[in-house]
Design a protein around this motif. Structure first.
Motif, PDB file in Angstrom:
ATOM      1  N   LYS A  37      30.958  37.243  48.971  1.00 39.17           N
ATOM      2  CA  LYS A  37      31.866  38.345  48.621  1.00 39.17           C
ATOM      3  C   LYS A  37      33.127  37.805  47.953  1.00 39.17           C
ATOM      4  O   LYS A  37      33.611  38.375  46.980  1.00 39.17           O
ATOM      5  N   ALA A  38      33.650  36.699  48.481  1.00 39.59           N
ATOM      6  CA  ALA A  38      34.849  36.094  47.893  1.00 39.59           C
ATOM      7  C   ALA A  38      34.552  35.613  46.475  1.00 39.59           C
ATOM      8  O   ALA A  38      35.376  35.772  45.567  1.00 39.59           O
ATOM      9  N   GLN A  39      33.381  35.037  46.274  1.00 41.28           N
ATOM     10  CA  GLN A  39      33.005  34.577  44.936  1.00 41.28           C
ATOM     11  C   GLN A  39      32.879  35.759  43.982  1.00 41.28           C
ATOM     12  O   GLN A  39      33.310  35.676  42.819  1.00 41.28           O
ATOM     13  N   ALA A  40      32.294  36.856  44.442  1.00 45.14           N
ATOM     14  CA  ALA A  40      32.135  38.035  43.594  1.00 45.14           C
ATOM     15  C   ALA A  40      33.494  38.621  43.225  1.00 45.14           C
ATOM     16  O   ALA A  40      33.718  39.019  42.066  1.00 45.14           O
ATOM     17  N   ARG A  41      34.424  38.657  44.198  1.00 44.29           N
ATOM     18  CA  ARG A  41      35.773  39.161  43.897  1.00 44.29           C
ATOM     19  C   ARG A  41      36.471  38.261  42.890  1.00 44.29           C
ATOM     20  O   ARG A  41      37.139  38.748  41.964  1.00 44.29           O
ATOM     21  N   ALA A  42      36.317  36.967  43.020  1.00 44.63           N
ATOM     22  CA  ALA A  42      36.949  36.032  42.085  1.00 44.63           C
ATOM     23  C   ALA A  42      36.354  36.192  40.689  1.00 44.63           C
ATOM     24  O   ALA A  42      37.075  36.139  39.688  1.00 44.63           O
ATOM     25  N   ARG A  43      35.037  36.409  40.624  1.00 44.45           N
ATOM     26  CA  ARG A  43      34.387  36.616  39.332  1.00 44.45           C
ATOM     27  C   ARG A  43      34.889  37.889  38.670  1.00 44.45           C
ATOM     28  O   ARG A  43      35.159  37.900  37.466  1.00 44.45           O
ATOM     29  N   GLU A  44      35.008  38.967  39.442  1.00 49.81           N
ATOM     30  CA  GLU A  44      35.524  40.226  38.895  1.00 49.81           C
ATOM     31  C   GLU A  44      36.938  40.067  38.390  1.00 49.81           C
ATOM     32  O   GLU A  44      37.298  40.562  37.315  1.00 49.81           O
ATOM     33  N   ALA A  45      37.773  39.371  39.134  1.00 46.58           N
ATOM     34  CA  ALA A  45      39.169  39.170  38.751  1.00 46.58           C
ATOM     35  C   ALA A  45      39.253  38.359  37.454  1.00 46.58           C
ATOM     36  O   ALA A  45      40.066  38.661  36.580  1.00 46.58           O
ATOM     37  N   SER A  46      38.416  37.347  37.332  1.00 41.98           N
ATOM     38  CA  SER A  46      38.474  36.518  36.124  1.00 41.98           C
ATOM     39  C   SER A  46      37.953  37.290  34.908  1.00 41.98           C
ATOM     40  O   SER A  46      38.431  37.113  33.803  1.00 41.98           O
ATOM     41  N   GLU A  47      36.951  38.185  35.110  1.00 44.51           N
ATOM     42  CA  GLU A  47      36.447  38.984  34.001  1.00 44.51           C
ATOM     43  C   GLU A  47      37.499  39.993  33.527  1.00 44.51           C
ATOM     44  O   GLU A  47      37.619  40.245  32.330  1.00 44.51           O
ATOM     45  N   LYS A  48      38.273  40.538  34.448  1.00 48.12           N
ATOM     46  CA  LYS A  48      39.320  41.493  34.076  1.00 48.12           C
ATOM     47  C   LYS A  48      40.426  40.784  33.295  1.00 48.12           C
ATOM     48  O   LYS A  48      41.025  41.371  32.403  1.00 48.12           O
ATOM     49  N   ASN A  49      40.705  39.538  33.647  1.00 49.43           N
ATOM     50  CA  ASN A  49      41.738  38.784  32.969  1.00 49.43           C
ATOM     51  C   ASN A  49      41.326  38.386  31.552  1.00 49.43           C
ATOM     52  O   ASN A  49      42.166  38.192  30.686  1.00 49.43           O
ATOM     53  N   GLU A  50      40.038  38.273  31.299  1.00 50.99           N
ATOM     54  CA  GLU A  50      39.561  37.904  29.967  1.00 50.99           C
ATOM     55  C   GLU A  50      39.689  39.048  28.974  1.00 50.99           C
ATOM     56  O   GLU A  50      39.783  38.841  27.788  1.00 50.99           O
ATOM     57  N   ASP A  51      39.666  40.268  29.450  1.00 49.51           N
ATOM     58  CA  ASP A  51      39.743  41.440  28.560  1.00 49.51           C
ATOM     59  C   ASP A  51      41.051  41.550  27.856  1.00 49.51           C
ATOM     60  O   ASP A  51      42.059  41.195  28.019  1.00 49.51           O
TER      61      ASP A  51
END
Length: 51
Positions: A37-51
């Motif tokens: 779950k922590a990895q998934a949250r980190a992945r989501e956060a990094s994808e939002k930052n790339e936009d």
């Protein structure tokens, strides 16, 4: 120290048996789920930052 002195043990720890296989598996599964779950949250956060 007297030879008659006995070592005091904590009644709580004395009653506890070592964890069963099922208990160990349950704990490992819980830790694994939290990590994923922590990895998934980190992945989501990094994808939002790339936009």
């Amino acid at each position: 120290m007297s030879a008659y002195m006995t070592r005091k043990t904590d009644p709580e720890t004395e009653k506890q048996d070592p964890p069963t296989r099922e208990d160990r598996l349950k704990a490992a599964l819980k830790a694994n789920l939290q990590r994923r779950k922590a990895q998934a949250r980190a992945r989501e956060a990094s994808e939002k930052n790339e936009d």
